[in-house]
Design an enzyme around this catalytic site. Structure first.
Site, PDB file in Angstrom:
ATOM      1  CB  SER A  24      -0.900   0.029   1.245  1.00 42.94           C
ATOM      2  OG  SER A  24      -1.929  -0.900   1.114  1.00 42.94           O
ATOM      3  CB  SER A 166     -12.895   2.079   0.368  1.00 45.72           C
ATOM      4  OG  SER A 166     -11.955   2.002  -0.697  1.00 45.72           O
ATOM      5  CD  GLN A 168      -8.010  -0.380  -3.339  1.00 50.64           C
ATOM      6  OE1 GLN A 168      -9.029  -0.539  -4.001  1.00 50.64           O
ATOM      7  NE2 GLN A 168      -7.084  -1.315  -3.229  1.00 50.64           N
ATOM      8  CG  ASP A 320      -5.822  -6.497   2.260  1.00 52.33           C
ATOM      9  OD1 ASP A 320      -6.935  -6.591   1.705  1.00 52.33           O
ATOM     10  OD2 ASP A 320      -5.069  -5.527   2.096  1.00 52.33           O
ATOM     11  CE  LYS A 347     -10.888  -5.888   0.200  1.00 53.37           C
ATOM     12  NZ  LYS A 347     -10.458  -4.487   0.067  1.00 53.37           N
ATOM     13  NE  ARG A 351      -8.258 -12.026  -0.974  1.00 51.19           N
ATOM     14  CZ  ARG A 351      -7.448 -10.978  -0.951  1.00 51.19           C
ATOM     15  NH1 ARG A 351      -7.617 -10.027  -0.048  1.00 51.19           N
ATOM     16  NH2 ARG A 351      -6.460 -10.898  -1.814  1.00 51.19           N
TER      17      ARG A 351
HETATM   18  C1  S3P Z   1      -5.651  -0.862  -0.033  1.00 48.75           C
HETATM   19  C2  S3P Z   1      -6.875  -0.742   0.579  1.00 48.75           C
HETATM   20  C3  S3P Z   1      -7.766  -1.885   0.876  1.00 48.75           C
HETATM   21  C4  S3P Z   1      -7.017  -3.212   0.767  1.00 48.75           C
HETATM   22  C5  S3P Z   1      -6.133  -3.282  -0.452  1.00 48.75           C
HETATM   23  C6  S3P Z   1      -5.114  -2.169  -0.443  1.00 48.75           C
HETATM   24  C7  S3P Z   1      -4.862   0.353  -0.286  1.00 48.75           C
HETATM   25  O1  S3P Z   1      -8.819  -1.884  -0.061  1.00 48.75           O
HETATM   26  O2  S3P Z   1      -7.920  -4.290   0.764  1.00 48.75           O
HETATM   27  O3  S3P Z   1      -5.457  -4.522  -0.486  1.00 48.75           O
HETATM   28  O4  S3P Z   1      -3.643   0.253  -0.553  1.00 48.75           O
HETATM   29  O5  S3P Z   1      -5.433   1.444  -0.210  1.00 48.75           O
HETATM   30  P1  S3P Z   1     -10.102  -0.903   0.112  1.00 48.75           P
HETATM   31  O6  S3P Z   1      -9.580   0.473   0.138  1.00 48.75           O
HETATM   32  O7  S3P Z   1     -10.948  -1.133  -1.081  1.00 48.75           O
HETATM   33  O8  S3P Z   1     -10.755  -1.342   1.374  1.00 48.75           O
END
Ligand code: S3P
Length: 440
Positions: A24, A166, A168, A320, A347, A351
């Site tokens: 990340s 989230s 992301q 994760d 995911k 999962r």
């Molecule tokens: C991540 C956020 C998580 C995680 C992913 C990496 C990131 O997802 O599951 O493996 O680097 O921002 P979400 O933001 O969709 O929850």
């Protein structure tokens, strides 16, 4: 299609590892360095394919990278220095690459298309496309390919409540917000990882956290420059989780993973393992580059692991790590439930379904619900030797290796090539701890 063959653990595991660079944080380091105001040295970046997909995307937009030993020097071009890519950007298996780029590219004066592998093309993008459109972006695609064209005018800051926690989506909106008129204010229902906020602040951007899980980026008075400061990527707790869980299942005599990122939004799996009765401790934690980093040690074998409830905030903090926690739950006493877990269905694989199928192959009783997964632990009795399909999901493949350590005979895990997306050193690291694992 690659596979692993694993022997059950003959005794406790022992050894010291350095976790690969956090995936990340690696994405954010490459991306923010690329739009920083000059050359940025990034150390500790992982070798996984997902981080490389982000670097390749930035290279397609004119950013140069120089590798100097373990360091990567990213020639930052500034917020307005990116160039139009000549072809569609292939994000591979990496959802973070695609969603973060949706935010960054929404603010650029050129068009771009984002695509990815079959798994990524099935994953939902509306959650990021929709709020970006509200900011004024010209972006389409509820699933990839996502097409982005120059916006009609400057983006506008947004006041947005995320329906699901989230990182992301939050990060995509913050990246677009760097370019927007007015403040961007994001409220979240759960504690998603905050690496983007920390790194933006470290580079001088006006980001702050407000009470009630609200993040605000207010560019008023900011010169819209990210400082070209060196970035150090700490070890990935989500990768370290496999060695730690392996040592919990087989015993640790001891097992130490060095340099792990201990950001509280990422340590839910340590809390969950401790609640199950595992002897996991943190050693030598300190602050580095805006993140807490330390060693994680498993010493001895918990005599009685027990089932637990994982839901709400804890689930977000180990989102994760559910497949590997489920593998540990399979050898515990009693039931473990992962609740409020509908996100697991979108995911790299579904999962809830793939973790359930993986554990059933080992003879474990599971209960699959729309937004929950129950695992009935076998209370220390061996699991059935299994031939498991990892469904192309890196974390299912590695979790299955952990379960195989507790089996009553050799096991095979198939379709494991995607382990290289996050943790190319995984098989070597398992062997270094004493696991008998061969690759075919
Ligand atoms: C991540 C956020 C998580 C995680 C992913 C990496 C990131 O997802 O599951 O493996 O680097 O921002 P979400 O933001 O969709 O929850």
């Amino acid at each position: 299609m690659r596979s692993y063959r694993i022997e059950p653990a003959a005794g406790p595991l022992s050894g010291t590892l350095r976790a690969p660079g956090d995936k990340s944080i690696g994405h954010r380091a490459v991306l923010l360095a690329a739009i920083a105001d000059g050359p940025v040295t990034v150390t500790g970046l992982g070798a996984g394919a997902d981080n490389r997909a982000t670097a390749r995307a930035m290279r397609q937009m004119g950013v140069e990278f120089d590798r100097r030993g373990d360091e990567l020097v990213v020639q930052g071009v500034g917020l307005h220095g990116l160039r139009a890519p000549a072809a569609a950007i292939d994000c591979g298996n990496s959802g973070t690459t695609m969603r973060l780029l949706c935010g960054l590219l929404s603010a650029q004066p050129f068009a771009a298309t984002l695509t990815g592998d079959a798994s990524l093309r099935r994953r939902p993008m509306a959650r990021v496309v929709e709020p970006l459109r509200r900011m004024g972006a010209d972006i389409t695609g509820d699933t990839a390919p996502v097409r982005i064209r120059p916006a009609a005018g400057p983006l506008r800051g947004i006041d947005y409540a995320l329906p699901v926690a989230s990182a992301q989506v939050k990060s995509a909106l913050l990246l677009a917000g760097l370019y927007a008129d007015g403040a961007t204010r994001i409220a979240e229902p759960g504690p998603s990882r905050d690496h983007t906020e920390r790194m933006l602040r470290f580079l001088g951007a006006p980001v702050r956290a407000e009470p009630g899980r609200v993040t605000v980026l207010d560019p008023a008075g900011w010169d819209r420059r990210l400082a070209a400061r060196s970035l150090a990527v700490p070890g990935d707790p989500s990768s370290a989780a496999f060695a730690i869980a392996a040592a919990v299942v087989a015993g640790g005599a001891p097992v130490r993973v060095r340099g792990v990122c201990l950001n509280p939004t990422r340590t839910g799996f340590i809390d969950a393992l401790r609640a199950m009765g595992a002897d996991v401790r943190v050693d030598g934690a300190g602050e580095r580059g805006g993140e807490t980093v330390g060693d994680v040690v498993v010493d001895g074998r918990a005599a009685g692991l027990r089932g637990i409830e994982v839901g709400r905030d804890l689930l977000v903090r180990c989102v994760d790590e559910v497949p590997v926690l489920a593998a540990v739950a399979a050898v515990a006493d009693g039931e473990t439930w992962f609740r409020d877990a509908a996100e697991l269905r979108v995911k790299e694989s579904d999962r809830i379904a793939t973790t359930a199928a993986m554990l059933r192959a080992f003879g474990v009783e599971v209960d699959e619900r729309d937004d929950a997964l129950g695992v009935r632990g076998r209370a220390g009795a061996p699991l059935a030797a299994a031939d498991v399909d990892a469904a192309g999901d890196h974390r299912i493949a590695m979790a299955a290796v952990v379960a195989a350590l507790a089996a009553d005979g050799p096991c095979r895990v198939r379709d494991v090539a995607n382990v290289a997306t996050s943790y190319p050193e995984f098989a070597d690291h398992m062997r270094a701890l004493g696991v008998t694992l061969t690759e075919a």
